[in-house]
Design an enzyme around this catalytic site. Sequence first.
Site, PDB file in Angstrom:
ATOM      1  N   ASN A   9      40.560  45.282  18.696  1.00  0.00           N
ATOM      2  CA  ASN A   9      40.790  45.682  20.090  1.00  0.00           C
ATOM      3  C   ASN A   9      40.447  47.168  20.165  1.00  0.00           C
ATOM      4  OD1 ASN A   9      41.748  46.370  22.600  1.00  0.00           O
ATOM      5  ND2 ASN A   9      43.915  46.036  22.112  1.00  0.00           N
ATOM      6  N   LYS A  11      40.254  49.052  22.666  1.00  0.00           N
ATOM      7  CA  LYS A  11      40.921  49.775  23.764  1.00  0.00           C
ATOM      8  C   LYS A  11      39.893  50.655  24.479  1.00  0.00           C
ATOM      9  CE  LYS A  11      45.182  49.267  21.249  1.00  0.00           C
ATOM     10  NZ  LYS A  11      46.547  49.683  21.038  1.00  0.00           N
ATOM     11  N   HIS A  94      48.092  42.115  27.126  1.00  0.00           N
ATOM     12  CA  HIS A  94      48.381  43.177  26.147  1.00  0.00           C
ATOM     13  C   HIS A  94      49.521  44.046  26.691  1.00  0.00           C
ATOM     14  CE1 HIS A  94      48.045  46.718  23.638  1.00  0.00           C
ATOM     15  NE2 HIS A  94      47.406  45.959  22.771  1.00  0.00           N
ATOM     16  N   GLU A  96      50.000  47.090  26.749  1.00  0.00           N
ATOM     17  CA  GLU A  96      49.583  48.281  27.507  1.00  0.00           C
ATOM     18  C   GLU A  96      49.272  47.900  28.955  1.00  0.00           C
ATOM     19  OE1 GLU A  96      46.623  49.565  24.707  1.00  0.00           O
ATOM     20  OE2 GLU A  96      48.223  50.097  23.308  1.00  0.00           O
ATOM     21  N   GLU A 166      52.644  40.939  19.130  1.00  0.00           N
ATOM     22  CA  GLU A 166      52.532  42.381  18.932  1.00  0.00           C
ATOM     23  C   GLU A 166      53.832  43.058  19.353  1.00  0.00           C
ATOM     24  OE1 GLU A 166      48.039  43.577  18.914  1.00  0.00           O
ATOM     25  OE2 GLU A 166      48.860  43.818  20.916  1.00  0.00           O
ATOM     26  N   GLY A 172      50.202  51.173  17.449  1.00  0.00           N
ATOM     27  CA  GLY A 172      49.710  52.554  17.406  1.00  0.00           C
ATOM     28  C   GLY A 172      50.735  53.553  16.903  1.00  0.00           C
ATOM     29  N   SER A 211      49.784  48.154  14.095  1.00  0.00           N
ATOM     30  CA  SER A 211      49.580  49.000  12.912  1.00  0.00           C
ATOM     31  C   SER A 211      49.173  48.214  11.659  1.00  0.00           C
ATOM     32  CB  SER A 211      50.819  49.852  12.641  1.00  0.00           C
ATOM     33  OG  SER A 211      51.078  50.697  13.758  1.00  0.00           O
TER      34      SER A 211
HETATM   35  P1  PGA Z   1      47.220  49.124  16.560  1.00  0.00           P
HETATM   36  O1  PGA Z   1      47.024  48.345  17.942  1.00  0.00           O
HETATM   37  O2  PGA Z   1      46.573  48.298  15.479  1.00  0.00           O
HETATM   38  O3  PGA Z   1      46.527  50.452  16.765  1.00  0.00           O
HETATM   39  O4  PGA Z   1      48.687  49.274  16.350  1.00  0.00           O
HETATM   40  C1  PGA Z   1      47.117  46.948  18.013  1.00  0.00           C
HETATM   41  C2  PGA Z   1      46.905  46.488  19.430  1.00  0.00           C
HETATM   42  O5  PGA Z   1      47.326  47.174  20.365  1.00  0.00           O
HETATM   43  O6  PGA Z   1      46.299  45.420  19.664  1.00  0.00           O
END
Ligand code: PGA
Length: 248
Positions: A9, A11, A94, A96, A166, A172, A211
């Site tokens: 992903n 982003k 997601h 976010e 997630e 992140g 992560s």
């Molecule tokens: P990350 O993000 O691996 O940077 O923690 C995962 C995601 O948001 O899909």
Amino acid sequence: MRTKLVAGNWKQHGSLATNIDLLAAVREGAAGLKAEMAVCVPYPYLAQARSVLDGGRVAWGAQDVSEHLQGAYTGEVGAAMLVDFDVRYVIVGHSERRACYGDTDAVVAAKFDAARQAGLTPILCVGETLAEREAGITGKVVTRQLDAVIARCGAAALADAVVAYEPVWAIGTGKTATLLQAQEVHALIRARIVTDDRTVGEELRILYGGSVKPGNAAELFSQPDIDGGLIGGAALVAADFLAICAAC
Ligand code: PGA
């Protein structure tokens, strides 16, 4: 038998100039690997992803989709438009988007539905915040998020989908769920689907995201109900993404 899937992903990262090396390296490195792989890129780079990845082992996808088929929805991108770019996967729900853009459970279910009807494979993200985990309601939150999709599309619709667990507090942040925490929620997700449709539940691929790095991927992916990963930060570095794919 569930084939492992690793989806990147990206982003809101990338540029035409820098994507080239990343996409080419992923395509090349993927040649010898067994897992299924995909990269979900920003909309403007779908054509570029297709041109570099076409004919290789890595699929490409988008990070969101409109719940509407078409119409006066300024700024939105419909599922049929993604099909025009031979997209296979699309992330929906997601955290976010849920947190920053008001995607409610009902909106996420509508996006899931729109993606499926266009023949895309939705990657449905579910997960709890830190406050929800600390309040002991992780299972309740994840079940509510799943139930919104099941209510709209039926459990059988998950046969053409992927779920990604997630935990919001792990995205992140460098904090990964422990193997036990992750496996426990993955098992709960599968059990919820099995209740409605045994075959679909048993075949459903449930990815872990939050992560994931080369150093923790193998142990996460060795858990019985973890069928791969949804990778944010580490998907922007070809060597890291490929190491995570190789850990399958
Ligand atoms: P990350 O993000 O691996 O940077 O923690 C995962 C995601 O948001 O899909």
